[in-house]
Design a protein around this motif. Sequence first.
Motif, short mmCIF file in Angstrom:
data_model
loop_
_atom_site.label_atom_id
_atom_site.label_comp_id
_atom_site.label_asym_id
_atom_site.label_seq_id
_atom_site.Cartn_x
_atom_site.Cartn_y
_atom_site.Cartn_z
N GLN A 71 0.82 -1.20 0.00
CA GLN A 71 0.00 0.00 0.00
C GLN A 71 0.86 1.26 0.00
N ARG A 72 1.86 1.28 0.89
CA ARG A 72 2.72 2.46 0.95
C ARG A 72 3.64 2.54 -0.27
N PHE A 73 4.10 1.39 -0.75
CA PHE A 73 5.00 1.39 -1.90
C PHE A 73 4.35 2.02 -3.12
N PHE A 74 3.16 1.57 -3.46
CA PHE A 74 2.51 2.12 -4.65
C PHE A 74 2.01 3.54 -4.42
N ALA A 75 1.75 3.90 -3.18
CA ALA A 75 1.45 5.30 -2.87
C ALA A 75 2.67 6.18 -3.13
N ILE A 76 3.85 5.65 -2.82
CA ILE A 76 5.09 6.38 -3.10
C ILE A 76 5.25 6.60 -4.60
N LEU A 77 5.04 5.55 -5.40
CA LEU A 77 5.20 5.68 -6.85
C LEU A 77 4.20 6.68 -7.43
N ARG A 78 2.96 6.61 -6.97
CA ARG A 78 1.95 7.54 -7.49
C ARG A 78 2.24 8.98 -7.06
N ALA A 79 2.73 9.16 -5.85
CA ALA A 79 3.10 10.52 -5.40
C ALA A 79 4.27 11.04 -6.23
N TRP A 80 5.21 10.17 -6.54
CA TRP A 80 6.38 10.57 -7.35
C TRP A 80 5.95 11.05 -8.74
N THR A 81 5.11 10.27 -9.40
CA THR A 81 4.69 10.66 -10.75
C THR A 81 3.79 11.89 -10.74
N ALA A 82 3.05 12.10 -9.66
CA ALA A 82 2.15 13.26 -9.58
C ALA A 82 2.92 14.53 -9.23
N GLU A 83 3.80 14.46 -8.25
CA GLU A 83 4.47 15.66 -7.76
C GLU A 83 5.53 16.18 -8.72
N HIS A 84 6.09 15.30 -9.55
CA HIS A 84 7.14 15.72 -10.49
C HIS A 84 6.70 15.58 -11.94
N ARG A 85 5.40 15.53 -12.18
CA ARG A 85 4.85 15.37 -13.53
C ARG A 85 5.40 16.44 -14.47
N HIS A 86 5.94 16.00 -15.60
CA HIS A 86 6.47 16.89 -16.64
C HIS A 86 7.65 17.73 -16.15
N GLY A 87 8.34 17.24 -15.13
CA GLY A 87 9.47 17.99 -14.59
C GLY A 87 10.72 17.14 -14.52
N ASN A 88 11.65 17.58 -13.66
CA ASN A 88 12.91 16.88 -13.43
C ASN A 88 13.03 16.60 -11.94
N ALA A 89 13.79 15.56 -11.61
CA ALA A 89 13.93 15.21 -10.21
C ALA A 89 15.25 14.48 -9.98
N THR A 90 15.58 14.25 -8.70
CA THR A 90 16.84 13.64 -8.31
C THR A 90 16.60 12.46 -7.37
N THR A 91 17.64 11.68 -7.15
CA THR A 91 17.56 10.58 -6.19
C THR A 91 17.23 11.10 -4.80
N ALA A 92 17.87 12.20 -4.41
CA ALA A 92 17.61 12.77 -3.07
C ALA A 92 16.14 13.13 -2.91
N GLN A 93 15.52 13.62 -3.96
CA GLN A 93 14.10 13.96 -3.88
C GLN A 93 13.25 12.70 -3.76
N PHE A 94 13.66 11.62 -4.45
CA PHE A 94 12.89 10.38 -4.33
C PHE A 94 12.98 9.80 -2.93
N THR A 95 14.18 9.74 -2.39
CA THR A 95 14.33 9.15 -1.06
C THR A 95 13.60 9.98 -0.01
N ALA A 96 13.62 11.30 -0.16
CA ALA A 96 12.89 12.16 0.78
C ALA A 96 11.39 11.93 0.66
N LEU A 97 10.90 11.81 -0.56
CA LEU A 97 9.47 11.56 -0.77
C LEU A 97 9.07 10.21 -0.19
N ALA A 98 9.89 9.18 -0.39
CA ALA A 98 9.57 7.86 0.13
C ALA A 98 9.46 7.88 1.64
N GLN A 99 10.34 8.60 2.29
CA GLN A 99 10.28 8.70 3.76
C GLN A 99 9.04 9.45 4.20
#
Length: 470
Positions: free
Chosen positions: A418-446
Motif C-alpha cells: 500500500q505504501r510502496f505504490f502510494a510512493i510511486l503515485r506521489a512521485w509521478t504526480a508531484e514531479h509530472r512533466h518535470g525533473n527530479a533527483t535521487t535525493a528527492q525520491f528518497t525524501a518523498l519515500a520517507q
Amino acid sequence: MKARRTAASVLLPLALTACTAGSARVPAQQAAHAAPGAASAGDSVVPGSGNGGYDVQHYDLDLKITPQAHPAVAGTTTITATATQALSRFDLDLTGLDVTKVTVGGVSATHSRAPGKLVVTPPKPIARGGSFTVAVTYSGNPKAVDDHLLGKYGWIRTGDGVFTGDEPDGAHSWFPSNDHPRDKATFGFRVTVPRGLTAVANGELAGTTESGDAVTYTWRERDPMATYLAMVDVGRFKVRQGRTPGGVPVYVAVDSSIDQAGLDSLYDNTVKVTDAWAKLFGPYPFTSTGGVVDDAPVQFALETQTRPEYIAGMAALPTVVAHELSHQWFGDSVSVTRWGDMWLNEGFATYAEWMWGERENPADTVQSQFDSRYSQTRGSDLWNIPPAAPGRTALFGRSVYDRGAMALHALRKKVGDQRFFAILRAWTAEHRHGNATTAQFTALAQRVSGMDLRHLFQVWLYDRGRPVNW
C-alpha cells in the motif's frame, strides 16, 4: 531508457508569437553585465553536452529528409527560449552539418563552430528574463554517435529510411538543441519526405500535405520533452490507429517487412500496458501512446516520448513493451536532472518489466527475479557499482537496471504494498512533466511511508558491495 536485448492544427511560425531579441529593449545595466552562457550543463556523464544561460520553451523543426540523397537532411530549426541571465552569446549543441544561416529575433546573428557546438552571438545582448527566438538553417548527412562506452546511437540509417535513437546525447547529431534532459520543451515537427515514405514523430499527427513527389507530415508534442526523447523515424511503415479502453489515442507503425500479426500484437500490447500502468502509476502523462518498429541496426529499444522505438525482436516481447511504456512515467514525464540518477529511469522500468512478467506468468514472480540476482554473490558489475553513482562507464550497466530494480523491491518489502505504490503515485504526480533527483525520491519515500529509510537507501543505492542487512 534503453531496454537491452537481454531481457490537429498546423503549427504557426514561432516568430509570429514570440517576443524577439531584435525588438526587445535591453536595460543598459544588464547590457553592461551581459556574459556568455555556459558551454555545458556540467554533467560529468555527458561532458560538454548541454548549455547554460537560457531555458528552451519550444523547438520547431521544419526538415526535408531524403534518406538516400546528399544532403540527407535540410531545413530550419527554430527555438523559442527565455534568457536566464543577460546574454552576450550562447551555445547550441550541434555536431557536423553545414549551417548556412542563423537569426536571432529575425535578425542575422554571428555564428561560429566549436567542437560539438554552434556558438551564436546575437545582434544585441539579450536581457535576463527576455524571450527570444533563434532560427538555424542547416543541411548535411548526420552521423551516428559511436562511443566505445555507450555504443552507437543518434541518427541511424535503415534499409529504407532513418531511425533516431538519441539517448543520452545524440539529438544534436540532427538538430541544434540544448541537448540535456534538464532543459525540457515542447516540440513541433514538419517533416517532408519522398512520396511512399512515412515520417513518424512524437505526439499527435496534425496533418499531411502532398506536393509533387513529396509528402509533409506535421506532428505536435504539446507536453515538455527532453531532447533525447525526440524522434523522427522515416521509412515504409504499416500503421494502425485507435484508442485504449481508458481513452488514450494510439498510433503504432511497423516496418513494412513485419506482417499484420506483428502490427496487431504491438498494438494490443501497447493498449493493455498503457491502461494497466495508468491504474498503477497514476494517470497517463501524455496525450497519446504507441510505438514504432524499425529495421535499424541497433540492439536496443528506446522510450521516445509517446511512441517508443523497437527493433523487431524486442517488439514481440510484452515485457519489453511494458518496460518502455513504464518510462512514459519514469524517465519521460519525470526526467532526471543529471544522468548520474539514471536508475530513476531504468531501475523503475526494469521493476515494471518484472511486474508485467508476473502478470503474464504468475510463477515468474518479482520476488524470484530479485532472488535470482541476489544469489549472484560475485557479480562485480552488480555489487561494486552504486546505482545512484554509475558514472559514464556503467551508465547502461546491470547496477543501474537490475540493482536499481532490486532497491525498489527492497523498499516495497520494507514499507508494504500500500505504501510502496502510494510512493510511486506521489512521485509521478508531484514531479509530472518535470525533473527530479535521487535525493528527492528518497525524501518523498520517507515522507509518504512515515518511516526512516535512510539505511535502506544507503546500502542499496550508494554503498559498494552486496547489501546484507537493510
